[in-house]
Design an enzyme around this catalytic site. Sequence first.
Site, short mmCIF file in Angstrom:
data_model
loop_
_atom_site.label_atom_id
_atom_site.label_comp_id
_atom_site.label_asym_id
_atom_site.label_seq_id
_atom_site.Cartn_x
_atom_site.Cartn_y
_atom_site.Cartn_z
N LEU A 45 0.82 -1.22 0.00
CA LEU A 45 0.00 0.00 0.00
C LEU A 45 0.85 1.27 0.00
CD1 LEU A 45 -2.97 -0.60 2.48
CD2 LEU A 45 -3.06 -0.33 0.01
N HIS A 93 27.52 1.64 -5.26
CA HIS A 93 26.11 1.92 -5.55
C HIS A 93 25.77 3.36 -5.16
CE1 HIS A 93 24.68 -2.16 -6.59
NE2 HIS A 93 25.67 -2.55 -5.81
N GLU A 117 23.41 5.13 -6.10
CA GLU A 117 21.96 5.34 -5.99
C GLU A 117 21.46 5.32 -4.55
OE1 GLU A 117 22.33 0.83 -7.00
OE2 GLU A 117 23.43 2.70 -7.34
N CYS A 126 28.18 -0.99 -10.33
CA CYS A 126 28.65 -2.27 -9.79
C CYS A 126 28.92 -3.25 -10.93
CB CYS A 126 27.64 -2.82 -8.78
SG CYS A 126 28.35 -4.05 -7.67
N GLN A 167 31.82 -3.51 -14.25
CA GLN A 167 32.54 -4.70 -14.69
C GLN A 167 32.24 -5.02 -16.14
OE1 GLN A 167 31.63 -7.75 -11.80
NE2 GLN A 167 32.31 -6.48 -10.08
N LEU A 211 6.51 4.66 2.16
CA LEU A 211 6.42 6.05 1.73
C LEU A 211 5.66 6.90 2.74
CD1 LEU A 211 5.71 5.53 -2.07
CD2 LEU A 211 7.67 6.70 -1.09
#
Length: 569
Positions: free
Chosen positions: A15, A507, A509, A381, A385, A19
């Site tokens: 649901l 990473h 992000e 990542c 490579q 957030l």
Amino acid sequence: MTKHIYITGGVVSSLGKGLTSASIGFLLESMGLRVAMQKFDPYINVDPGTMNPYQHGEVYVTEDGLEADLDLGHYERFTHALINLHSNYTTGKIYSAVIEKERRGDYLGQTVQVIPHITNEIKEAARRIESPDIDVAITEIGGTVGDIESLPYLEAARQYQLDQGRENVMYIHLSLVPYLRASHEIKTKPTQQSVAKLREIGVIPDVLICRTEVPLSEDIRAKLSLFCNVPKEAVLEEKDVDFSIYEIPLMLADQKLDELIVRRLNLACKRPDLTRWKQMLEQIKHPDREVTIAIVGKYLELQDAYKSIYESLAHAGIANRCRVNVKKVPAEDVEKVGLQRFMAGVSGVLVPGGFGKRGIEGKVRAAQFARENGVPYFGLCLGMQIAVIEFARNVLGLQGAHSTEFEPDAPHPVITLMEEQKRVTRLGATMRLGSYPCRVKTGTRAHRAYKSEAVSERHRHRFEFNNVYRAQFEGRGGVCSGVWPEGDLVEIFEVAGHPWYVGVQFHPEFKSKPTAPHPLFRDFIGACLEVSNPKSAAPDSVEESVRPFIGSSVHSFRKQDAGTGLSNG
């Protein structure tokens, strides 16, 4: 005393409790309060690190190396809360801790039971995010009310208010209020049943937040208030957002959720300052330009598999005042039919992390296309490579160059298992995890983005750049622009003379926020905008396809060889 908010969910899963929890944390911070965030996951796995992406989606990694649920990413993107190993507990962790105590004799021969031993361990986990420096701790309970595996957590939440006092603990329940299009009716019965189940356990919601696709009338709110025993002003709607998930805090603030929490917990704070957030939303709603990025991966039908990447691209769009369109390109399909049908109109290529051999050659082709055609490339990542493998084969002429993850007997193992990983036998939480320093070489793309020679980024991998080949790469235009100083591990790889060709072993992000985009994502999108030419017609050949494209592709997928999260992140 730290005040505590428990957030539960009803009717169906997914649901958006994460957030909603993050939005509540943001609103409290906007009033000058200090918050801590946490999620309890009822599954028995110790953590999601070994779980199939089709089952769990993205594995989020914290600074201290916890492999965690993706909702922790929302917590970090919306708030300044310190997210660490105490921010995510699973049933596997809780039971492991209790069993360890029993083996040590800590229970002095007692019969170990769900109540009180399991619930006490859950309450202790909740207390670990409280401190004199925290005003409000927010704990999201995963799953749905009525799930058998969630019962110990709900019972612990009930006991927590009894232990700490009603004035210090409140409950917020998020529930689905479905709309039946055939009859044009909003149905409240599922939410009534969900709250009734909660009340049977002894948890009485203070606020009811209703997920809905249509506005709730005053009559519906009154009905929910009556049957759920929640004051009408505390029955709020969380309607599907039109533009961005970052609208949710403002939606809740408009309904005075912040004031409800402040009154209920008797908090001393200032009025919320939402100015900067509103300005950020205006940039999202009114971009100056558009750009399209091809994400070449293998879990593309799952929105949650690359959740942080999608959000980071959106953040980079905010920084560049543009809308970022994502074109999902299945790597396997590239292997079957080539690149031409996918790359037309694309202004940049991103290859994310992944697991297993499936689709690897398609990703290599995408990296080659970007390098040879001046299209900005960003490898994360495994994506770094892939760039290394492609460069070794097609620039250095190392036939058969590969990663030993996929080809253990490769004639040129340009990517190989990290030395410390060769002694690892257990799979869970044994990768190179968490934050490590990186020394950035001046004059490189990475340095121009970071504007610093010393950075720190989060990792989740077992394989690395093979330094045996480093001199060959650097002699032919490959640039090892970022290195882990302690172990001389290549962290960032670039191609000299290219508009923007960067691969990172980490990473980035996981460290991007809508109000503070990650510098590498920001500059990647900036480079894509520079090579875009939106007034031109769609190209006829792959070599010309560096122009914006609006839309997405729909493809068939298969779930075999999905990977188990045991290799590169």
